[in-house]
Scaffold this motif. Structure first.
Motif, mmCIF file in Angstrom:
data_model
loop_
_atom_site.group_PDB
_atom_site.id
_atom_site.type_symbol
_atom_site.label_atom_id
_atom_site.label_comp_id
_atom_site.label_asym_id
_atom_site.label_seq_id
_atom_site.Cartn_x
_atom_site.Cartn_y
_atom_site.Cartn_z
ATOM 1 N N ALA A 148 0.801 -1.231 0.000
ATOM 2 C CA ALA A 148 0.000 0.000 0.000
ATOM 3 C C ALA A 148 0.832 1.279 0.000
ATOM 4 O O ALA A 148 0.269 2.365 -0.061
ATOM 5 C CB ALA A 148 -0.938 0.008 1.209
ATOM 6 N N HIS A 149 2.124 1.178 0.027
ATOM 7 C CA HIS A 149 2.937 2.399 0.090
ATOM 8 C C HIS A 149 2.685 3.282 -1.141
ATOM 9 O O HIS A 149 2.590 2.764 -2.261
ATOM 10 C CB HIS A 149 4.425 2.025 0.164
ATOM 11 N N PRO A 150 2.584 4.607 -0.933
ATOM 12 C CA PRO A 150 2.277 5.505 -2.066
ATOM 13 C C PRO A 150 3.260 5.399 -3.228
ATOM 14 O O PRO A 150 2.878 5.665 -4.371
ATOM 15 C CB PRO A 150 2.337 6.900 -1.431
ATOM 16 N N GLN A 208 4.223 2.874 -4.605
ATOM 17 C CA GLN A 208 3.918 1.676 -5.382
ATOM 18 C C GLN A 208 2.747 1.914 -6.348
ATOM 19 O O GLN A 208 2.093 0.960 -6.786
ATOM 20 C CB GLN A 208 3.552 0.520 -4.447
ATOM 21 N N ALA A 209 2.459 3.180 -6.643
ATOM 22 C CA ALA A 209 1.262 3.510 -7.435
ATOM 23 C C ALA A 209 1.544 3.411 -8.934
ATOM 24 O O ALA A 209 1.383 4.376 -9.690
ATOM 25 C CB ALA A 209 0.754 4.906 -7.062
ATOM 26 N N ALA A 250 -1.380 0.691 -3.538
ATOM 27 C CA ALA A 250 -1.434 2.121 -3.225
ATOM 28 C C ALA A 250 -2.810 2.694 -3.564
ATOM 29 O O ALA A 250 -3.447 2.289 -4.542
ATOM 30 C CB ALA A 250 -0.349 2.869 -4.011
ATOM 31 N N ASP A 251 -3.261 3.637 -2.745
ATOM 32 C CA ASP A 251 -4.598 4.213 -2.940
ATOM 33 C C ASP A 251 -4.795 4.744 -4.356
ATOM 34 O O ASP A 251 -5.864 4.557 -4.960
ATOM 35 C CB ASP A 251 -4.830 5.374 -1.958
#
Ligand SMILES: [Mg+2]
Length: 321
Positions: free
Chosen positions: A93-95, A97-98, A136-137
């Motif tokens: 989920a780390h940003p 990783q988007a 990531a979100d």
């Protein structure tokens, strides 16, 4: 191979985007090839990850029989799944990783749920299909937004309405039973609102087709918005360079839904690797989507709780049984 591209590809051959989409299609239609196509789609994350891994390790669902290109984020997630098969939702989920690896393979998911009266199951599966490798979100929300747009295109919403900032499902004003406004990641909200890609104009000032999901979605929407037809949309996307295969795959999915199979240049269709298999999968996904909708009692996906999170999880339970 006869081509001279970076992977030695011939015209009509495709890359990781299509291989992973085929894996998803196979997972959504587990009984169709054997049974002749009855029943709705199934959603089993571990089954999808096993099929992704078979592509990664053994080259299944690649026209060359080899996995010749894979994103670093995807490969890392597949290795985590191999190490712990009990955790198929393996995206981090780390940003940072988007990446666009979830977005590029989304078309079969949308096709399988395109006949649903509401968007609850579609959004739940679209988001989870992304989280298999990309947590990531921004990556997850990019998939959800694209899923709503692609569903609209498949159901005949005109391009000008779809690519406006007020398209109801994206803006949160869908039909009764539809989800509330999704809590979009801010950068995705800005892209689907359209201010950025429309401001770029037809020459695409500032548009970049990188592997970052926000850039990638923006570039694909710009290509479709600014194009005159399917061919123009795909060429605009590919000619941005950078992650050209993936930008073109995302734009091409939406453009194909808008302009239809007849809108694809005949010469391109004639050269497509595995055209029969891809065409058959499309028909079977359409059949599964229709069977699912026909079998759904009214209120199959009711609003079950106050929070979007809770409803999403319960909808996944109802999808997966
Ligand atoms: Mg790519």
């Amino acid at each position: 191979m006869v081509g001279g591209g970076p992977f030695g590809l011939a015209p009509g051959e495709w890359t990781d985007d299509t291989s992973m989409a085929l894996c998803l299609g196979d997972a959504l239609l587990p009984g169709h090839h054997a049974s002749g196509g009855v029943g709705g789609p199934t959603w089993e994350p571990a089954d999808v990850m096993r099929r992704f891994t078979a592509w990664y390790r053994d080259g299944s669902n690649s026209h060359s029989g080899k996995c010749f290109d894979i994103g670093a984020t995807t490969a890392a997630a597949l290795r985590r799944f191999e190490a712990d098969p009990s955790s198929p939702v393996a995206g981090v989920a780390h940003p940072d990783q988007a990446g666009n690896g979830g977005l590029m393979r989304m078309a079969p998911v949308v096709a399988a749920y395109a006949h649903d009266a509401d968007d609850g199951a579609l959004l739940a599966v679209a988001r989870e299909s992304c989280r298999l490798t990309h947590g990531a979100d921004e990556a997850v929300d990019g998939c959800a937004a694209y899923a709503l747009l692609l569903k609209g295109a498949l159901r005949g919403v005109p391009r000008g309405e779809l690519l406006s900032s007020s398209y109801p499902p994206v803006a949160g004003g869908g039909a009764a039973g539809s989800p509330p406004p999704p809590p979009w990641a801010p950068a995705i909200a800005q892209v689907v609102g359209g201010a950025t890609y429309r401001a770029a104009g037809r020459n695409g000032r500032g548009i970049r087709g990188t592997g970052y999901v926000v850039d990638s979605l923006e570039a694909a929407l710009w290509a479709v918005w600014s194009a005159t037809d399917y061919r123009d949309a795909v060429l605009r996307a590919a000619n941005l360079g950078d992650d050209a295969d993936t930008t073109a795959a995302i734009a091409g999915g939406l453009a194909g839904a808008l302009w239809g199979e007849d809108g694809i240049p005949p010469a391109w269709r004639a050269q497509l690797a595995w055209a029969d298999r891809i065409g058959q999968m499309g028909e079977e996904l359409e059949g599964a989507a229709a069977a699912r909708a026909a079998a759904a009692p009214a209120g199959l996906h009711p609003v079950l709780g106050d929070s979007h999170r809770r409803r999403t999880e319960e909808t996944i339970d109802s999808v997966t049984g």
